[in-house]
Motif scaffolding. Sequence first.
Motif, PDB file in Angstrom:
ATOM      1  N   MET A  64     -69.831  33.729 -22.203  1.00 42.97           N
ATOM      2  CA  MET A  64     -68.938  33.195 -21.176  1.00 42.97           C
ATOM      3  C   MET A  64     -69.022  34.015 -19.896  1.00 42.97           C
ATOM      4  O   MET A  64     -69.060  33.474 -18.781  1.00 42.97           O
ATOM      5  CB  MET A  64     -67.504  33.160 -21.692  1.00 42.97           C
ATOM      6  CG  MET A  64     -67.280  32.185 -22.836  1.00 42.97           C
ATOM      7  SD  MET A  64     -65.618  32.296 -23.561  1.00 42.97           S
ATOM      8  CE  MET A  64     -64.609  31.650 -22.218  1.00 42.97           C
ATOM      9  N   SER A  69     -68.156  31.402 -16.719  1.00 44.94           N
ATOM     10  CA  SER A  69     -67.163  30.416 -17.141  1.00 44.94           C
ATOM     11  C   SER A  69     -65.751  30.834 -16.740  1.00 44.94           C
ATOM     12  O   SER A  69     -65.371  31.998 -16.887  1.00 44.94           O
ATOM     13  CB  SER A  69     -67.218  30.238 -18.664  1.00 44.94           C
ATOM     14  OG  SER A  69     -66.167  29.413 -19.121  1.00 44.94           O
ATOM     15  N   GLN A  70     -64.982  29.857 -16.239  1.00 46.73           N
ATOM     16  CA  GLN A  70     -63.583  30.097 -15.875  1.00 46.73           C
ATOM     17  C   GLN A  70     -62.625  29.426 -16.851  1.00 46.73           C
ATOM     18  O   GLN A  70     -61.411  29.565 -16.720  1.00 46.73           O
ATOM     19  CB  GLN A  70     -63.316  29.524 -14.471  1.00 46.73           C
ATOM     20  CG  GLN A  70     -64.204  30.090 -13.385  1.00 46.73           C
ATOM     21  CD  GLN A  70     -63.806  31.476 -12.966  1.00 46.73           C
ATOM     22  OE1 GLN A  70     -62.659  31.864 -13.132  1.00 46.73           O
ATOM     23  NE2 GLN A  70     -64.729  32.243 -12.428  1.00 46.73           N
ATOM     24  N   SER A  71     -63.161  28.714 -17.819  1.00 48.71           N
ATOM     25  CA  SER A  71     -62.326  27.861 -18.669  1.00 48.71           C
ATOM     26  C   SER A  71     -61.877  28.587 -19.928  1.00 48.71           C
ATOM     27  O   SER A  71     -62.669  29.273 -20.593  1.00 48.71           O
ATOM     28  CB  SER A  71     -63.099  26.598 -19.074  1.00 48.71           C
ATOM     29  OG  SER A  71     -63.508  25.882 -17.926  1.00 48.71           O
ATOM     30  N   THR A  72     -60.597  28.412 -20.275  1.00 52.50           N
ATOM     31  CA  THR A  72     -60.067  28.923 -21.536  1.00 52.50           C
ATOM     32  C   THR A  72     -60.629  28.093 -22.687  1.00 52.50           C
ATOM     33  O   THR A  72     -60.789  26.878 -22.565  1.00 52.50           O
ATOM     34  CB  THR A  72     -58.532  28.845 -21.519  1.00 52.50           C
ATOM     35  OG1 THR A  72     -58.034  29.669 -20.461  1.00 52.50           O
ATOM     36  CG2 THR A  72     -57.942  29.305 -22.829  1.00 52.50           C
ATOM     37  N   ARG A  73     -60.937  28.767 -23.812  1.00 58.36           N
ATOM     38  CA  ARG A  73     -61.520  28.062 -24.950  1.00 58.36           C
ATOM     39  C   ARG A  73     -60.794  28.428 -26.236  1.00 58.36           C
ATOM     40  O   ARG A  73     -60.392  29.580 -26.429  1.00 58.36           O
ATOM     41  CB  ARG A  73     -63.003  28.430 -25.113  1.00 58.36           C
ATOM     42  CG  ARG A  73     -63.879  27.938 -24.012  1.00 58.36           C
ATOM     43  CD  ARG A  73     -65.300  28.503 -24.125  1.00 58.36           C
ATOM     44  NE  ARG A  73     -65.968  28.135 -25.363  1.00 58.36           N
ATOM     45  CZ  ARG A  73     -67.251  28.425 -25.615  1.00 58.36           C
ATOM     46  NH1 ARG A  73     -67.967  29.089 -24.728  1.00 58.36           N
ATOM     47  NH2 ARG A  73     -67.795  28.044 -26.754  1.00 58.36           N
ATOM     48  N   GLU A  96     -59.964  33.835 -23.185  1.00 60.70           N
ATOM     49  CA  GLU A  96     -59.423  33.679 -21.836  1.00 60.70           C
ATOM     50  C   GLU A  96     -60.207  34.550 -20.843  1.00 60.70           C
ATOM     51  O   GLU A  96     -60.077  35.765 -20.851  1.00 60.70           O
ATOM     52  CB  GLU A  96     -57.952  34.095 -21.803  1.00 60.70           C
ATOM     53  CG  GLU A  96     -57.043  33.275 -22.701  1.00 60.70           C
ATOM     54  CD  GLU A  96     -55.621  33.803 -22.706  1.00 60.70           C
ATOM     55  OE1 GLU A  96     -54.797  33.323 -21.892  1.00 60.70           O
ATOM     56  OE2 GLU A  96     -55.346  34.713 -23.514  1.00 60.70           O
ATOM     57  N   GLN A 102     -64.049  33.782  -8.177  1.00 55.18           N
ATOM     58  CA  GLN A 102     -64.391  32.408  -7.858  1.00 55.18           C
ATOM     59  C   GLN A 102     -65.530  32.361  -6.854  1.00 55.18           C
ATOM     60  O   GLN A 102     -66.289  31.399  -6.824  1.00 55.18           O
ATOM     61  CB  GLN A 102     -63.163  31.687  -7.276  1.00 55.18           C
ATOM     62  CG  GLN A 102     -62.060  31.426  -8.267  1.00 55.18           C
ATOM     63  CD  GLN A 102     -62.302  30.160  -9.069  1.00 55.18           C
ATOM     64  OE1 GLN A 102     -63.389  29.616  -9.064  1.00 55.18           O
ATOM     65  NE2 GLN A 102     -61.287  29.694  -9.765  1.00 55.18           N
ATOM     66  N   ASN A 252     -62.622  25.507  -5.048  1.00 52.74           N
ATOM     67  CA  ASN A 252     -61.910  24.558  -5.902  1.00 52.74           C
ATOM     68  C   ASN A 252     -62.749  23.321  -6.170  1.00 52.74           C
ATOM     69  O   ASN A 252     -62.714  22.749  -7.258  1.00 52.74           O
ATOM     70  CB  ASN A 252     -60.576  24.162  -5.269  1.00 52.74           C
ATOM     71  CG  ASN A 252     -59.510  25.225  -5.449  1.00 52.74           C
ATOM     72  OD1 ASN A 252     -59.651  26.130  -6.259  1.00 52.74           O
ATOM     73  ND2 ASN A 252     -58.438  25.129  -4.682  1.00 52.74           N
ATOM     74  N   PHE A 255     -65.063  24.098  -8.916  1.00 50.66           N
ATOM     75  CA  PHE A 255     -64.449  24.674 -10.117  1.00 50.66           C
ATOM     76  C   PHE A 255     -65.043  24.034 -11.371  1.00 50.66           C
ATOM     77  O   PHE A 255     -65.163  22.818 -11.474  1.00 50.66           O
ATOM     78  CB  PHE A 255     -62.942  24.443 -10.110  1.00 50.66           C
ATOM     79  CG  PHE A 255     -62.231  25.134 -11.247  1.00 50.66           C
ATOM     80  CD1 PHE A 255     -61.942  26.483 -11.171  1.00 50.66           C
ATOM     81  CD2 PHE A 255     -61.881  24.449 -12.400  1.00 50.66           C
ATOM     82  CE1 PHE A 255     -61.299  27.133 -12.217  1.00 50.66           C
ATOM     83  CE2 PHE A 255     -61.245  25.084 -13.439  1.00 50.66           C
ATOM     84  CZ  PHE A 255     -60.952  26.436 -13.346  1.00 50.66           C
ATOM     85  N   GLY A 256     -65.417  24.896 -12.325  1.00 41.97           N
ATOM     86  CA  GLY A 256     -65.977  24.407 -13.582  1.00 41.97           C
ATOM     87  C   GLY A 256     -67.483  24.415 -13.607  1.00 41.97           C
ATOM     88  O   GLY A 256     -68.086  24.307 -14.678  1.00 41.97           O
ATOM     89  N   GLN A 258     -71.035  26.179 -13.590  1.00 36.98           N
ATOM     90  CA  GLN A 258     -71.471  27.509 -13.980  1.00 36.98           C
ATOM     91  C   GLN A 258     -72.190  28.204 -12.852  1.00 36.98           C
ATOM     92  O   GLN A 258     -72.107  29.404 -12.685  1.00 36.98           O
ATOM     93  CB  GLN A 258     -72.372  27.432 -15.210  1.00 36.98           C
ATOM     94  CG  GLN A 258     -71.626  26.999 -16.452  1.00 36.98           C
ATOM     95  CD  GLN A 258     -72.496  27.086 -17.675  1.00 36.98           C
ATOM     96  OE1 GLN A 258     -73.657  27.443 -17.623  1.00 36.98           O
ATOM     97  NE2 GLN A 258     -71.931  26.758 -18.810  1.00 36.98           N
TER      98      GLN A 258
END
Length: 279
Positions: A64, A69-73, A96, A102, A252, A255-256, A258
């Motif tokens: 991650m 990666s910025q996303s919680t899994r 997390e 960013q 923004n 965002f998401g 990679q």
Amino acid sequence: MSWISTLAELQEQGLPCVLVTIIDERGSTPRNSGSKMVVTAERIYQTIGGGHLEYKAMEMARQMLASGSQSTRLERFNLGASLGQCCGGATVLLFEPMGQPQAQIAVFGAGHVGRALVPLLAGLPCKVRWIDSREAEFPEQIPSGAEKVVNDEVVDEVDNMPAGSYFIVMTHNHQLDLELSAAILKRDDFAYYGLIGSKTKRAKFEHRLRDRGFNPEVVQRMRCPMGLGEVKGKLPVEIAVSIAGEIIATYNAHFGEQKHSKSAGPIAQLLPASRRNHA
């Protein structure tokens, strides 16, 4: 050191990490739900009980980090089954990402607008390199989250930024602005390039860049004037707020993703700049 103290220390150092938490434990090996481990690219802090589960969690966390990666899994691990055992049980872990910037931003110029802008950017989830050849132009206190770079060969700093970086040019010299523009556009792997100036300055630069052989589609990716058109005013802080707002809107919009690449559409398609930036 507690995991909270570890996170605070890593944030102070500007190091991204992943916080791993046991959410549900039904395995045969006793583990405590709520146990946490902090993973960086180089080290791990605290423990979630060791063993193969901890190794797999560390491996996933570092994947991650490497991908940005910025996303919680939430991930379910049934290691007993994967090892051919009948009673391994299952463990659910929460991953997390923390402190992942960013945007990595190079700000060229320590003039009035630069001094107003950099503190705003440093307060965002961004990594900022503030670059000028004139050390005396920098304030005594550099904001936490920004790095001062003094280099007589300012243009060389363009190549020191990673792919997908954000470039903001607002130097005291139009010829230097042009050379920086050429170096940035030649890379063509940036997520954002903003040049301070008026529509007249843009027209002059477009003409000179075309004379140097730059493709008009590449030149179109340059934001000049830069900043949100809705934010009016000519004071340095007003211009700085406008530019910072456009930076936020840009990351923004990505965002998401990679990685940023030259295939990303120009910010001009997102935000019309209907106003001036007076250099």
